[in-house]
Design a protein around this motif. Structure first.
Motif, PDB file in Angstrom:
ATOM      1  N   LYS A   1       5.492  10.613  -6.794  1.00 45.11           N
ATOM      2  CA  LYS A   1       5.505  11.716  -5.834  1.00 45.11           C
ATOM      3  C   LYS A   1       6.860  12.403  -5.856  1.00 45.11           C
ATOM      4  CE  LYS A   1       3.690   8.694  -2.980  1.00 45.11           C
ATOM      5  NZ  LYS A   1       3.318   7.979  -1.774  1.00 45.11           N
TER       6      LYS A   1
ATOM      7  N   GLY B   1      -1.869   7.456  -9.964  1.00 44.89           N
ATOM      8  CA  GLY B   1      -1.129   6.212 -10.237  1.00 44.89           C
ATOM      9  C   GLY B   1      -1.311   5.216  -9.110  1.00 44.89           C
ATOM     10  N   ASN B   2      -1.133   5.682  -7.878  1.00 47.90           N
ATOM     11  CA  ASN B   2      -1.378   4.807  -6.729  1.00 47.90           C
ATOM     12  C   ASN B   2      -2.804   4.263  -6.799  1.00 47.90           C
ATOM     13  OD1 ASN B   2       0.092   7.438  -4.796  1.00 47.90           O
ATOM     14  ND2 ASN B   2       1.164   5.590  -5.445  1.00 47.90           N
TER      15      ASN B   2
ATOM     16  N   HIS C   1      -1.721   9.756  -5.332  1.00 45.70           N
ATOM     17  CA  HIS C   1      -1.891  10.249  -6.693  1.00 45.70           C
ATOM     18  C   HIS C   1      -2.655   9.215  -7.522  1.00 45.70           C
ATOM     19  CE1 HIS C   1       1.380   7.768  -8.263  1.00 45.70           C
ATOM     20  NE2 HIS C   1       2.271   8.338  -7.477  1.00 45.70           N
TER      21      HIS C   1
ATOM     22  N   GLY D   1       1.247  -5.757  -6.179  1.00 49.49           N
ATOM     23  CA  GLY D   1       1.962  -4.475  -6.079  1.00 49.49           C
ATOM     24  C   GLY D   1       2.160  -3.903  -7.475  1.00 49.49           C
ATOM     25  N   GLY D   2       2.678  -2.701  -7.537  1.00 48.00           N
ATOM     26  CA  GLY D   2       2.981  -2.094  -8.828  1.00 48.00           C
ATOM     27  C   GLY D   2       4.285  -2.667  -9.382  1.00 48.00           C
TER      28      GLY D   2
ATOM     29  N   HIS E   1      10.765   3.439   4.421  1.00 47.99           N
ATOM     30  CA  HIS E   1      10.893   3.548   2.963  1.00 47.99           C
ATOM     31  C   HIS E   1      11.800   4.757   2.693  1.00 47.99           C
ATOM     32  CE1 HIS E   1       8.680   3.229  -1.167  1.00 47.99           C
ATOM     33  NE2 HIS E   1       9.982   3.182  -1.274  1.00 47.99           N
TER      34      HIS E   1
ATOM     35  N   GLU F   1       0.808  -2.300 -14.043  1.00 49.53           N
ATOM     36  CA  GLU F   1       1.665  -1.357 -14.755  1.00 49.53           C
ATOM     37  C   GLU F   1       1.405   0.063 -14.261  1.00 49.53           C
ATOM     38  OE1 GLU F   1       3.878  -0.247 -16.640  1.00 49.53           O
ATOM     39  OE2 GLU F   1       4.741  -1.981 -17.634  1.00 49.53           O
ATOM     40  N   HIS F   2       2.283   0.924 -14.642  1.00 51.49           N
ATOM     41  CA  HIS F   2       2.192   2.289 -14.137  1.00 51.49           C
ATOM     42  C   HIS F   2       1.309   3.209 -14.957  1.00 51.49           C
ATOM     43  CE1 HIS F   2       6.066   1.886 -11.685  1.00 51.49           C
ATOM     44  NE2 HIS F   2       5.005   1.721 -10.935  1.00 51.49           N
ATOM     45  N   ILE F   3       0.882   4.249 -14.286  1.00 48.95           N
ATOM     46  CA  ILE F   3       0.283   5.376 -14.992  1.00 48.95           C
ATOM     47  C   ILE F   3       1.428   6.350 -15.253  1.00 48.95           C
ATOM     48  CG2 ILE F   3      -1.039   7.472 -14.584  1.00 48.95           C
ATOM     49  CD1 ILE F   3      -3.334   5.963 -13.792  1.00 48.95           C
TER      50      ILE F   3
ATOM     51  N   THR G   1      -3.454   1.411  -9.164  1.00 51.80           N
ATOM     52  CA  THR G   1      -2.985   0.138  -8.633  1.00 51.80           C
ATOM     53  C   THR G   1      -3.961  -0.396  -7.582  1.00 51.80           C
ATOM     54  OG1 THR G   1      -0.693   0.539  -9.190  1.00 51.80           O
ATOM     55  CG2 THR G   1      -1.069  -0.870  -7.313  1.00 51.80           C
TER      56      THR G   1
ATOM     57  N   GLY H   1       0.809  -1.228   0.000  1.00 49.71           N
ATOM     58  CA  GLY H   1       0.000   0.000   0.000  1.00 49.71           C
ATOM     59  C   GLY H   1       0.832   1.263   0.000  1.00 49.71           C
ATOM     60  N   GLN H   2       0.214   2.299   0.504  1.00 46.15           N
ATOM     61  CA  GLN H   2       0.758   3.652   0.370  1.00 46.15           C
ATOM     62  C   GLN H   2       1.924   3.925   1.328  1.00 46.15           C
ATOM     63  OE1 GLN H   2      -0.874   5.581  -1.837  1.00 46.15           O
ATOM     64  NE2 GLN H   2      -0.025   7.602  -1.458  1.00 46.15           N
ATOM     65  N   THR H   3       2.959   4.582   0.824  1.00 48.63           N
ATOM     66  CA  THR H   3       3.945   5.196   1.715  1.00 48.63           C
ATOM     67  C   THR H   3       3.345   6.557   2.036  1.00 48.63           C
ATOM     68  OG1 THR H   3       5.665   4.025   0.525  1.00 48.63           O
ATOM     69  CG2 THR H   3       6.377   5.779   1.999  1.00 48.63           C
TER      70      THR H   3
ATOM     71  N   MET I   1       4.426   8.396 -13.266  1.00 47.08           N
ATOM     72  CA  MET I   1       3.928   9.412 -12.355  1.00 47.08           C
ATOM     73  C   MET I   1       4.424   9.059 -10.961  1.00 47.08           C
ATOM     74  SD  MET I   1      -0.068  10.343 -11.650  1.00 47.08           S
ATOM     75  CE  MET I   1      -0.448  10.762 -13.331  1.00 47.08           C
TER      76      MET I   1
ATOM     77  N   ASP J   1       6.954  -1.330 -10.082  1.00 42.44           N
ATOM     78  CA  ASP J   1       8.177  -0.797  -9.457  1.00 42.44           C
ATOM     79  C   ASP J   1       8.653  -1.722  -8.332  1.00 42.44           C
ATOM     80  OD1 ASP J   1       5.686   0.141  -8.413  1.00 42.44           O
ATOM     81  OD2 ASP J   1       6.770   1.440  -7.025  1.00 42.44           O
TER      82      ASP J   1
HETATM   83  P1  AMP Z   1       4.226   4.139  -2.808  1.00 42.11           P
HETATM   84  O1  AMP Z   1       3.386   5.072  -1.995  1.00 42.11           O
HETATM   85  O2  AMP Z   1       5.223   4.822  -3.691  1.00 42.11           O
HETATM   86  O3  AMP Z   1       4.864   3.081  -1.927  1.00 42.11           O
HETATM   87  O4  AMP Z   1       3.261   3.383  -3.825  1.00 42.11           O
HETATM   88  C1  AMP Z   1       2.061   2.796  -3.412  1.00 42.11           C
HETATM   89  C2  AMP Z   1       1.552   1.853  -4.487  1.00 42.11           C
HETATM   90  O5  AMP Z   1       1.290   2.571  -5.697  1.00 42.11           O
HETATM   91  C3  AMP Z   1       2.545   0.753  -4.848  1.00 42.11           C
HETATM   92  O6  AMP Z   1       1.842  -0.453  -5.061  1.00 42.11           O
HETATM   93  C4  AMP Z   1       3.184   1.255  -6.132  1.00 42.11           C
HETATM   94  O7  AMP Z   1       3.632   0.183  -6.921  1.00 42.11           O
HETATM   95  C5  AMP Z   1       2.004   1.964  -6.790  1.00 42.11           C
HETATM   96  N1  AMP Z   1       2.418   3.030  -7.699  1.00 42.11           N
HETATM   97  C6  AMP Z   1       3.331   4.016  -7.489  1.00 42.11           C
HETATM   98  N2  AMP Z   1       3.428   4.837  -8.571  1.00 42.11           N
HETATM   99  C7  AMP Z   1       2.550   4.363  -9.500  1.00 42.11           C
HETATM  100  C8  AMP Z   1       2.168   4.757 -10.837  1.00 42.11           C
HETATM  101  N3  AMP Z   1       2.693   5.829 -11.431  1.00 42.11           N
HETATM  102  N4  AMP Z   1       1.236   4.011 -11.485  1.00 42.11           N
HETATM  103  C9  AMP Z   1       0.667   2.940 -10.896  1.00 42.11           C
HETATM  104  N5  AMP Z   1       0.980   2.521  -9.648  1.00 42.11           N
HETATM  105  C10 AMP Z   1       1.908   3.212  -8.946  1.00 42.11           C
END
Ligand code: AMP
Ligand code: ZN
Length: 481
Positions: free
Chosen positions: A289, A40-41, A38, A244-245, A73, A278-280, A44, A30-32, A287, A247
């Motif tokens: 933060k 993109g998150n 955003h 997960g995404g 993180h 996949e990513h946005i 996912t 989940g979210q950091t 995309m 990344d």
């Molecule tokens: P984070 O807050 O960066 O740890 O990301 C939270 C979740 O959003 C994780 O599952 C990431 O893989 C996913 N994520 C981050 N950036 C994007 C993006 N641009 N598009 C889709 N998923 C994303």
């Protein structure tokens, strides 16, 4: 019909078979939580929300855990840099936990606004420090961890010889070892045995704010550890699906898998299916933060209804990259309107005595299920609904009973994709064009000096959930949640 999912571990589409007959256990990264969610998150999370809803629709009982990362993180995914939460808290002159408290509340609010199903548990890393320290201890005891100056590392090569390390994704251990493509830390001051080793527990500098006492001195957990610990705590040593995404293909998920195996000294895979979305992108770039090229969910929800965003997510396959722009939202908004118009047409139809739509309802459902069974092909599933709406609009002379069945089926299947399709809330909403028109009228009234009447317009909009704000000679508006 059986569901097939693309498993990144085997790089194949596989038939889904849960460990328990009817119960499915899912863990999603989940979210950091240092900044706003955003889009993109959200994409996912929507993919896993649809997975949960679809499994539920197919009759499984789903237990879904999504963690919230509030420590560990770092700004560089490879154990270097600053803790993202701590860095942002310092910038804002807040206590790290003050920032986390605020962001967690916002995250829940926005997840609810996006019509994401509540997860069964949203564990937070800082709430699992004792379990994480225990896990590090077990990894050391099982021979896969070593300590240097208060930092504990995972011995990747030792693990690799017994269990194979980079199984998730398509990386080669030799490439990783030499740091090809800059995929491992190349910090020469580090004392670890191999550049590919990663930190389980990190020794904290005196000025570091988020730190806890441990057998290795004051420190904090490495990012990957929390997911291993919270996943196994709530789902058991072995569970069905991990998401997960993309990344997370490296380093997060290979590290997490290695830890899970090392913690329990397992001889089998700890997770049966690994799914990655996949990513946005914006203008072709991921995309994120940290890059600052993102649209927050909060900002988008002020302008667009949540269902437009959910339509946007469902309109592309979760394993396809998709570029985000507001024109794309406008296109899906048109499709959403078509579905609503069909539901309104049914609502307002007198009905006749035909019954031929009945077989089309079955056809739509079959097509929908076939698409979703094929690795959650949401665009195709959505297409089966769109095609059916055309049939309905030509078949409004069907009996009211059949028409109502059609309406309920559209709502049911749309619901699996995260839509609400609720005519009551749709009916009560002022369309954007009407808001703009009322703002123009208010402007004219103000120019004529009729401030009382202009204020009345503002009040009417406010009562309908629209707030207007005048600044720098412009009037902006937003929908209040
Ligand atoms: P984070 O807050 O960066 O740890 O990301 C939270 C979740 O959003 C994780 O599952 C990431 O893989 C996913 N994520 C981050 N950036 C994007 C993006 N641009 N598009 C889709 N998923 C994303
Ligand atoms: Zn994770």
């Amino acid at each position: 019909m059986t569901l097939k999912l693309y498993n990144t571990l085997t790089r194949k589409k596989e038939e889904f078979k849960p460990i328990d007959d009817k119960r499915v256990r899912i863990y999603s990264c989940g979210q950091t939580i240092y900044d706003d969610m955003h889009v993109g998150n959200a994409r996912t999370y929507a993919a896993w929300d649809i997975l949960n809803r679809y499994l539920t629709w197919k009759g499984y009982s789903v237990f879904h855990v999504m963690n919230i990362t509030d420590v560990g993180h770092l700004t560089d995914d490879l154990d270097q840099g600053e803790d993202k939460v701590e860095k942002k808290a310092k910038e804002l002159r807040l206590e790290p936990m003050e920032l986390v408290t605020e962001q967690v509340q916002r995250w829940y609010r926005e997840m609810k606004s996006l019509n994401m199903k509540r997860h069964n548990v949203n564990p937070r890393a800082t709430g699992h420090m004792v379990e994480m320290i225990e896990a590090v201890r077990s990894i050391i005891e099982n021979g896969y961890g070593y300590e240097i100056n208060g930092t504990v590392y995972f011995d990747v090569m030792k693990f690799h010889r017994k269990h194979g390390y980079p199984k998730i994704g398509s990386m080669d251990i030799e490439q990783l070892k030499t740091g090809a493509g800059g995929r491992v830390s190349e910090d020469e001051t580090e004392e670890k045995k191999s550049p590919i080793d990663f930190a389980l527990w990190i020794n904290a500098d005196p000025e570091h704010l988020m730190k806890w006492p441990s057998p290795w001195g004051k420190g904090y957990p490495g990012w990957h550890l929390e997911c291993s610990v919270m996943g196994t705590k709530y789902l058991g040593e072995k569970f069905d699906i991990h998401t997960g995404g993309i990344d997370h293909l490296f380093p997060h998920h290979p590290n997490e898998r290695a830890q899970n195996i090392a913690m329990g000294d397992l001889d089998e895979e700890p997770v049966n299916y690994w799914l990655h979305s996949e990513h946005i992108t914006t203008d072709g770039e991921k995309m994120s933060k940290s890059k600052g090229n993102f649209y927050t969910v909060g900002d988008l929800l002020e302008k667009y209804d949540f269902e437009v965003l959910r339509m946007f997510f469902a309109s592309s396959h979760y394993r396809k990259q998709v570029d985000f722009n507001e024109e794309a939202l406008e296109t899906v908004e048109g499709n959403l309107e078509k579905i609503y118009n069909t539901l309104w047409n049914i609502e307002n139809a007198k009905g006749g005595d035909k019954e031929d739509l009945e077989k089309d309802i079955e056809k739509m459902e079959k097509r929908f299920e076939e698409a979703m069974d094929n690795d959650l092909d949401t665009p195709k599933a959505l297409n089966s609904i769109m095609k059916f709406t055309k049939k309905v609009n030509k078949g409004l002379d069907n009996s009211k009973e059949v028409l109502n069945k059609a309406k309920e089926k559209i709502q049911e299947l749309g619901g699996v994709l995260g839509l609400k399709l609720d005519l009551e809330t749709e009916g009560g909403k002022i369309p954007s064009e009407a808001i703009e028109l009322m703002i123009d009228i208010r402007e004219d009234l103000r120019k004529e000096g009729d401030y009382d009447e202009a204020d009345r317009v503002r009040k009417v909009l406010r009562n309908a959930g629209v707030e207007i704000e005048d600044s720098e000679g412009k009037t902006r508006w937003k929908r209040t949640p």
